[in-house]
Structure formats: structure tokens, C-alpha cells
Scaffold this motif. Structure first.
Motif, PDB file in Angstrom:
ATOM      1  N   ASN A 269       6.237  12.251 -61.294  1.00 20.26           N
ATOM      2  CA  ASN A 269       4.940  12.866 -61.345  1.00 20.26           C
ATOM      3  C   ASN A 269       3.999  12.326 -60.386  1.00 20.26           C
ATOM      4  O   ASN A 269       3.059  13.080 -59.825  1.00 20.26           O
ATOM      5  CB  ASN A 269       4.549  12.861 -62.982  1.00 20.26           C
ATOM      6  CG  ASN A 269       5.042  13.488 -63.825  1.00 20.26           C
ATOM      7  OD1 ASN A 269       5.737  14.649 -63.396  1.00 20.26           O
ATOM      8  ND2 ASN A 269       5.013  13.394 -65.033  1.00 20.26           N
ATOM      9  N   LYS A 272       4.838  13.808 -57.170  1.00 21.85           N
ATOM     10  CA  LYS A 272       4.759  15.353 -57.088  1.00 21.85           C
ATOM     11  C   LYS A 272       3.248  15.753 -57.357  1.00 21.85           C
ATOM     12  O   LYS A 272       2.806  16.725 -56.478  1.00 21.85           O
ATOM     13  CB  LYS A 272       5.284  15.892 -58.315  1.00 21.85           C
ATOM     14  CG  LYS A 272       5.171  17.299 -58.300  1.00 21.85           C
ATOM     15  CD  LYS A 272       6.195  17.934 -59.400  1.00 21.85           C
ATOM     16  CE  LYS A 272       6.003  17.532 -60.682  1.00 21.85           C
ATOM     17  NZ  LYS A 272       7.124  18.239 -61.817  1.00 21.85           N
ATOM     18  N   ASP A 298      -1.322   6.142 -59.557  1.00 23.04           N
ATOM     19  CA  ASP A 298      -1.173   6.705 -58.370  1.00 23.04           C
ATOM     20  C   ASP A 298      -2.488   7.183 -57.514  1.00 23.04           C
ATOM     21  O   ASP A 298      -3.722   7.079 -58.325  1.00 23.04           O
ATOM     22  CB  ASP A 298      -0.224   8.234 -58.410  1.00 23.04           C
ATOM     23  CG  ASP A 298      -0.886   9.218 -59.560  1.00 23.04           C
ATOM     24  OD1 ASP A 298      -2.297   9.361 -59.320  1.00 23.04           O
ATOM     25  OD2 ASP A 298      -0.348   9.670 -60.367  1.00 23.04           O
ATOM     26  N   VAL A 311      -1.183  16.946 -71.964  1.00 24.20           N
ATOM     27  CA  VAL A 311      -0.128  16.877 -71.086  1.00 24.20           C
ATOM     28  C   VAL A 311       1.313  16.117 -71.686  1.00 24.20           C
ATOM     29  O   VAL A 311       2.386  16.263 -71.174  1.00 24.20           O
ATOM     30  CB  VAL A 311      -0.478  15.837 -69.793  1.00 24.20           C
ATOM     31  CG1 VAL A 311      -1.318  16.419 -68.944  1.00 24.20           C
ATOM     32  CG2 VAL A 311      -0.976  14.408 -70.100  1.00 24.20           C
ATOM     33  N   ARG A 317       1.655  22.233 -69.060  1.00 26.06           N
ATOM     34  CA  ARG A 317       1.514  22.019 -67.772  1.00 26.06           C
ATOM     35  C   ARG A 317       0.098  22.433 -67.409  1.00 26.06           C
ATOM     36  O   ARG A 317      -0.556  23.313 -68.122  1.00 26.06           O
ATOM     37  CB  ARG A 317       2.460  22.618 -66.996  1.00 26.06           C
ATOM     38  CG  ARG A 317       3.748  22.649 -67.390  1.00 26.06           C
ATOM     39  CD  ARG A 317       4.917  23.157 -66.268  1.00 26.06           C
ATOM     40  NE  ARG A 317       4.890  22.364 -65.182  1.00 26.06           N
ATOM     41  CZ  ARG A 317       4.577  22.387 -63.951  1.00 26.06           C
ATOM     42  NH1 ARG A 317       4.426  23.922 -63.602  1.00 26.06           N
ATOM     43  NH2 ARG A 317       4.586  21.649 -62.980  1.00 26.06           N
ATOM     44  N   THR A 327       8.774  21.863 -65.452  1.00 24.28           N
ATOM     45  CA  THR A 327       8.916  22.616 -66.807  1.00 24.28           C
ATOM     46  C   THR A 327       7.760  22.060 -68.035  1.00 24.28           C
ATOM     47  O   THR A 327       7.549  22.882 -69.066  1.00 24.28           O
ATOM     48  CB  THR A 327      10.287  22.552 -67.497  1.00 24.28           C
ATOM     49  OG1 THR A 327      10.504  21.146 -67.723  1.00 24.28           O
ATOM     50  CG2 THR A 327      11.249  23.249 -66.440  1.00 24.28           C
ATOM     51  N   GLY A 328       7.129  21.001 -67.638  1.00 27.70           N
ATOM     52  CA  GLY A 328       6.245  20.202 -68.718  1.00 27.70           C
ATOM     53  C   GLY A 328       6.813  19.790 -69.693  1.00 27.70           C
ATOM     54  O   GLY A 328       6.317  19.429 -70.878  1.00 27.70           O
ATOM     55  N   LEU A 331       6.727  14.547 -69.419  1.00 27.40           N
ATOM     56  CA  LEU A 331       5.845  13.620 -70.233  1.00 27.40           C
ATOM     57  C   LEU A 331       6.137  13.655 -71.858  1.00 27.40           C
ATOM     58  O   LEU A 331       5.936  12.551 -72.596  1.00 27.40           O
ATOM     59  CB  LEU A 331       4.442  13.788 -70.060  1.00 27.40           C
ATOM     60  CG  LEU A 331       3.685  13.528 -68.760  1.00 27.40           C
ATOM     61  CD1 LEU A 331       2.382  13.758 -68.598  1.00 27.40           C
ATOM     62  CD2 LEU A 331       4.171  11.949 -68.436  1.00 27.40           C
TER      63      LEU A 331
HETATM   64  N1  LIG Z   1       0.572  11.898 -62.082  1.00 29.92           N
HETATM   65  C1  LIG Z   1      -0.098  13.084 -62.244  1.00 29.92           C
HETATM   66  N2  LIG Z   1      -1.150  13.175 -61.690  1.00 29.92           N
HETATM   67  C2  LIG Z   1      -1.813  14.479 -62.136  1.00 29.92           C
HETATM   68  N3  LIG Z   1      -1.420  15.393 -63.319  1.00 29.92           N
HETATM   69  C3  LIG Z   1      -0.147  14.951 -63.808  1.00 29.92           C
HETATM   70  C4  LIG Z   1       0.397  13.616 -63.468  1.00 29.92           C
HETATM   71  N4  LIG Z   1       1.577  13.743 -64.205  1.00 29.92           N
HETATM   72  C5  LIG Z   1       1.448  14.688 -65.218  1.00 29.92           C
HETATM   73  N5  LIG Z   1       0.430  15.376 -64.849  1.00 29.92           N
HETATM   74  C6  LIG Z   1      -0.068  16.544 -65.363  1.00 29.92           C
HETATM   75  O1  LIG Z   1       0.782  16.760 -66.712  1.00 29.92           O
HETATM   76  C7  LIG Z   1       1.621  17.879 -66.927  1.00 29.92           C
HETATM   77  C8  LIG Z   1       2.616  17.686 -67.575  1.00 29.92           C
HETATM   78  O2  LIG Z   1       3.566  16.630 -66.820  1.00 29.92           O
HETATM   79  P1  LIG Z   1       5.087  16.649 -67.098  1.00 29.92           P
HETATM   80  O3  LIG Z   1       5.531  16.769 -68.583  1.00 29.92           O
HETATM   81  O4  LIG Z   1       5.967  15.710 -66.357  1.00 29.92           O
HETATM   82  O5  LIG Z   1       5.620  18.065 -66.564  1.00 29.92           O
HETATM   83  P2  LIG Z   1       5.926  18.669 -65.314  1.00 29.92           P
HETATM   84  O6  LIG Z   1       6.210  17.507 -64.425  1.00 29.92           O
HETATM   85  O7  LIG Z   1       7.343  19.354 -65.340  1.00 29.92           O
HETATM   86  O8  LIG Z   1       4.933  19.605 -64.939  1.00 29.92           O
HETATM   87  C9  LIG Z   1       1.827  18.403 -65.286  1.00 29.92           C
HETATM   88  O9  LIG Z   1       2.299  19.642 -65.029  1.00 29.92           O
HETATM   89  C10 LIG Z   1       0.636  17.866 -64.722  1.00 29.92           C
HETATM   90  O10 LIG Z   1      -0.688  18.973 -64.763  1.00 29.92           O
END
Ligand SMILES: Nc1ncnc2c1ncn2[C@@H]1O[C@H](COP(=O)(O)OP(=O)(O)O)[C@@H](O)[C@H]1O
Ligand SMILES: [Mg+2]
Length: 385
Positions: A269, A272, A298, A311, A317, A327-328, A331
Motif C-alpha cells: 500500500n 501503491k 510512507d 480503510v 477503498r 479490492t479493498g 487492510l
Molecule cells: N499507505 C496508504 N496511503 C494512502 N491510502 C491508503 C494507504 N493504505 C491504504 N490506503 C487506503 O485504504 C484503502 C484500503 O486499503 P486496502 O485494504 O489495502 O485495499 P486496496 O489496497 O486493495 O485498495 C485503500 O484503497 C486506500 O484508499
């Protein structure tokens, strides 16, 4: 049916003392059973449930303390509170009784109002504990059911979905020449949708497996787990030119595969969710008395505080798939892994500056409170899992 305030076993060799207690407690709707000595009391305790035992310390033959010690071999203070009756309130007797697991004491001759208040307090504590245990068991049962449901549903959905995808692909291959361009587009959309559904189902299955596939915890160098996570992310790290730095990482008692997955999801994440520019990720750790607190920081797009809880929920997402794929589920899997290990996870962030995901892991399996049953608590069903 008559409602009673609780069933009390009164153990006293003195008939008059027993009678007085019996009468007064009965007036307050307690059901009272009497025992004249230790052996009779132990026989009764073994043969039926009581809410409380009122136990005279000074008895001929088997002393009250001996009776108490015997009761504590089979009943914890919350299973069966024991209030000892101590003539004159001798400090050494009080200490000895409390050390043996007495729930409270009453000085003889008892001030009845005080005795009643103490009895009621102990019985309420026992009732509250019974309620808590019932709620806990019920919750565990319903979680198991949900997990099973998620597993079965996602597992069984995979097969028909595979069939849909393969026949759509067959259609595409065999009849592409006979189809016009919109028909080919439609098939393409259908394949995309089905592939996305396949990914969602895979993630859901993975989520449900966090509970069912957990391995017993082993002492592991968390630095090596981070290395393993980075190896799995090697392609992304190279493509995005991400720089991942770390503190010296400790040895922890965990399920290694799950903690690797945890690092991988969080760092994935962190890499990404970036604007332009190179991702910089730092994995830090703070040692506390009973736990380690890890932080994955990050320099990405950040998260608005109003979404901090969201989140971590399943399939939630904050962006479209066109902006950032996913896919959300990542986390939610992280949260489940951390909680299964007895820790907590949360996020701190400033939009536009970066995010910091923090999680704790206990240093060792939670130490069971000293057991009144004498035996150490057993196996993996208690403690962490
Ligand atoms: N390091 C991060 N920086 C910013 N937003 C984040 C970060 N990690 C997670 N998020 C937010 O949380 C949401 C859920 O994360 P996650 O469950 O990993 O789903 P995914 O990576 O499949 O979107 C993400 O879609 C994003 O919007
Ligand atoms: Mg993710």
C-alpha cells in the motif's frame, strides 16, 4: 416459580450460628443449605452448584482453611466465591484465607448488614463473570460460523466463475471473426468483470483463512519476515524505485507467514498510494514493556482522518480502480492478523504528506493469571488464539 437471590452453602460447626444465618439469609430470599463440617461441605460442593460458600474457619476436625484449599482445587473464586467467617478478625487468619483464595471475609459475630452487602457483591461478581463467559462463547461461536460461511461461499463460488470465464474466452477465440466490434467489446467487459470477481473471491477466501490456517507462534526475527515481504514485492519495488529503510527489528513470537503477509500488505500500500515521485517507506519499531509497536511510514497521498476506521473494513477503498488497483481487502486482512496475535492496528496520516500504519504485537503470549486450579492453563485454545 420462586426467584431466589442465590444459593448459599453455610458451613459452620456451631448450630446456633448456622441457624441465625439461615434465618436471616432466607428472609432476603437466599436459598440456604447447611453443612456441619468440612467433609459434608465438600460433598455438597461436589454434588450441586452453589452461588457462594460461607465458611467458618474454626471447626474441629477439618479446619475451614483446609476446606477452602480443597474447594480451590476444583473451583476458581469466580466459579464459586467463598467468604470465610473469622472469629475476632485475626489478621493472620485473614491473610492465610485470602492467600488460599478466599473471596472475602466476615468477622464473627457478623454485623448482618455488612455480611449481606459482601455476599451480594460476591454473587454479583460471579453473575457478571458468568454473563461475560457466555457472551464470549457466543461471540466465538458466531465468529466461527461467519468464518465458515465466508470460506464455503468463496470456495464454492470459484468453480462456476471459472466456467463462465473459460466459456467467454472460448467464445472470443472461436467466433471472434464472426462478431462485430461491439460484440467483442461486450465479451471483453464480461471477462474483465468476471476476472475482478475472481480476485474479490480470492481475497475473501484469504481473509477467511487468516483464522483457519494459523500456525502456532514461533520465535522469529521480524527483520527476516520483512525481507521475505520485500522479496515478494521485488517487482513493484524495482518498477516504482521505492526505497525501504528500517530500524533494527526484534525477535517476536508469531505466525511467520501471517506477519510476512502483514508487512507485504502495508508496504505494498505504501508504495501503491503515491503521487508522482519515488516512494520512501520506513519500517520502525518502538519497544514497550509488554509489546513492540511497529510503524510503516510512507510519503504517499495520505488519508483523511474521517476515513481512518473505514480503510480497515472489508472491501472498503477510498479510490476508484482506475486510479489505484485493488479490492479493498488488504487492510482487513492486516487487522485480522494483528488481532489474532493479540495486538492492535491503526493509522495516522496527513493528507498530501504521508501515512503511518502502526500495529502492536505482544512480546510473549499473554501470561495467564495465576490459576486457582493449580494446573497451568493448557494448550493453544487459551491465550493468544
Ligand atoms: N499507505 C496508504 N496511503 C494512502 N491510502 C491508503 C494507504 N493504505 C491504504 N490506503 C487506503 O485504504 C484503502 C484500503 O486499503 P486496502 O485494504 O489495502 O485495499 P486496496 O489496497 O486493495 O485498495 C485503500 O484503497 C486506500 O484508499
Ligand atoms: Mg492494499
Amino acid at each position: 416459580m420462586t426467584r431466589h437471590a442465590g444459593s448459599i452453602l453455610v458451613v459452620d460447626d456451631d448450630e446456633i450460628d448456622r441457624e441465625i444465618l439461615e434465618k436471616r439469609l432466607s428472609l432476603h430470599s437466599f436459598e440456604v443449605v447447611e453443612a456441619v463440617d468440612g467433609p459434608e461441605a465438600l460433598g455438597l460442593v461436589a454434588s450441586r452448584p452453589f452461588d457462594l460458600v460461607l465458611l467458618d474457619i474454626m471447626m474441629p476436625g477439618m479446619s475451614g482453611l483446609e476446606v477452602l484449599a480443597e474447594i480451590r482445587k476444583t473451583h476458581t473464586p469466580l466459579d464459586l466465591p467463598v467468604i470465610v467467617l473469622i472469629a475476632g478478625g485475626e489478621a493472620t487468619d485473614i491473610v492465610a484465607a485470602l492467600e488460599l483464595g478466599a473471596s472475602d471475609y466476615i468477622v464473627k459475630p457478623p454485623e448482618f448488614a455488612v455480611a449481606l452487602a459482601r455476599i451480594r457483591t460476591q454473587i454479583s461478581a460471579k453473575r457478571a463473570e458468568e454473563w461475560r463467559l457466555r457472551a464470549r462463547d457466543e461471540l466465538a461461536r458466531s465468529n466461527r460460523e461467519l468464518e465458515q460461511f465466508a470460506y464455503v461461499a468463496s470456495h464454492d463460488l470459484q468453480e462456476p466463475l471459472r466456467m463462465v470465464i473459460s466459456y467467454l474466452q472460448l467464445l472470443e477465440r472461436r467466433y471472434a471473426g464472426q462478431l462485430d466490434s461491439s460484440a467483442r467489446d461486450f465479451i471483453g467487459f464480461a471477462v474483465d468483470g468476471a476476472a475482478r470477481m475472481q480476485q474479490l473471491i480470492r481475497d475473501l477466501l484469504e481473509f477467511s483463512r487468516v483464522g483457519t490456517r494459523q500456525q502456532p507462534p514461533v520465535a522469529t526475527d521480524s527483520g527476516q519476515l520483512l525481507d521475505a515481504a520485500l522479496a515478494n514485492l521485488a517487482v513493484t519495488v524495482r518498477e516504482k524505485e521505492a526505497v525501504v529503510t528500517r530500524d533494527r527489528l526484534p525477535t517476536i513470537r508469531v505466525d511467520p507467514l501471517q506477519i510476512t503477509q502483514l508487512f507485504q500488505n502495508l508496504i505494498g500500500n505504501a508504495i501503491k498510494f503515491q503521487k508522482a515521485g519515488k516512494p520512501e517507506v520506513h519500517v520502525g519499531v518502538t519497544e514497550r514493556a509488554r509489546e513492540f509497536e511497529f510503524a510503516v511510514r510512507d510519503n504517499g497521498i495520505g488519508i483523511d482522518p474521517s476515513h481512518f476506521d473505514r480503510v480497515f473494513a472489508i472491501f472498503q477503498r477510498l479510490h476508484t480502480r482506475a486510479e489505484y488497483p485493488g479490492t479493498g481487502m488488504g487492510l482487513s486482512i492486516c487487522k485480522k492478523i494483528v488481532e489474532r496475535h493479540g495486538g492492535r492496528i491503526w493509522v495516522e496520516s496527513e493528507p498530501g504528506v504521508g501515512s503511518c500504519f502502526r500495529f502492536t504485537l505482544p512480546k510473549a503470549e499473554p501470561v495467564e493469571e495465576e490459576s486457582w486450579l493449580g494446573e497451568p492453563a493448557e494448550g493453544p485454545t487459551r491465550g493468544l488464539y
